[in-house]
Design an enzyme around this catalytic site. Sequence first.
Site, PDB file in Angstrom:
ATOM      1  N   HIS A  93       0.811  -1.219   0.000  1.00 11.32           N
ATOM      2  CA  HIS A  93       0.000   0.000   0.000  1.00 11.32           C
ATOM      3  C   HIS A  93       0.841   1.264   0.000  1.00 11.32           C
ATOM      4  O   HIS A  93       2.032   1.246   0.333  1.00 11.32           O
ATOM      5  CB  HIS A  93      -0.938   0.023   1.212  1.00 11.32           C
ATOM      6  N   ASP A  95       1.449   5.007   1.561  1.00  2.86           N
ATOM      7  CA  ASP A  95       1.236   5.922   2.682  1.00  2.86           C
ATOM      8  C   ASP A  95       1.507   7.334   2.169  1.00  2.86           C
ATOM      9  O   ASP A  95       2.662   7.688   1.901  1.00  2.86           O
ATOM     10  CB  ASP A  95       2.200   5.636   3.832  1.00  2.86           C
ATOM     11  N   HIS A  99      -1.085  10.687   5.937  1.00  4.90           N
ATOM     12  CA  HIS A  99      -1.300   9.533   6.822  1.00  4.90           C
ATOM     13  C   HIS A  99      -0.817   9.831   8.243  1.00  4.90           C
ATOM     14  O   HIS A  99      -1.440   9.426   9.219  1.00  4.90           O
ATOM     15  CB  HIS A  99      -0.572   8.328   6.241  1.00  4.90           C
TER      16      HIS A  99
END
Length: 274
Positions: A93, A95, A99
């Site tokens: 994923h 970030d 975040h």
Amino acid sequence: MNASLNRAVLLFLLVTVNGYAAGESDSLWPIQKTLSEKKFVDLTHEFSSGIPHWPGFPDESQRTIYWYDKRPDTMGTGFFSEVFTHVGQWGTHVDPPAHFIKGKRTVDQIDVKEMVLPLVVIDVHDDVDKNPDYTLTVERVKKWEDIHGRIPEGAFVALRTDWSKRWPDAAKMANKDEKGVAHYPGWSMPALRLLYEERKITASGHETTDTDPGVATSKDDYALETYVLSTNHYQIELLTNLDQVPEAGAIAIVSFPKPKGGSGFPARVFAIVP
């Protein structure tokens, strides 16, 4: 400039010149054709419920709502469609800066020009075999440069630890001792400062669940991830197959959806190898 990058630049120039000679000066198709003949390596894990993830996040749920044939548990028939529910930081994923840092860029604000980058792979898997708490040093970064030349500005720097070979066993990924302290490798602040502030890289990525090593995250210390995101750059977590790409000369394609105001999202990352 190192030999691998020299070859890549020469290839680009040859293709470009050939394109002009053939009257295709406004076309990138010759470049695409050349790239399509190269090796592609997927650096992304498949995601599903039960995969390793940060312990504070809930598991994924997945439900079929339409199916080809009539079923009592669906909303309709004729095609296949599902509902996925998962946290943004799921599987391999992205970030984005927001975040961790309020007011910084969200997923949708990352420019697409930041998604096609020179790929630098710093291979420390032998060090990690000897010490699971290993953290990347400035000396190791400079050793890479002694061999391959200066890290190019705008690069995507990936830390190869081979930790992804433990996937999808969450216990092996966390590697906790009898006191509950996790032992997995990570970056270091001096190395990250060198990469982001002096080499001016675009992004970084790793195979573990965190930027910070396990002994730090076990104490809720996420100083390294905080630093990376505070620079308004993004990072990719839970990469895989870095053992299949060279340390220098490849191109990274880092892609992900565009949720408005998104705090993170599963990514699809791959390398094009010379």
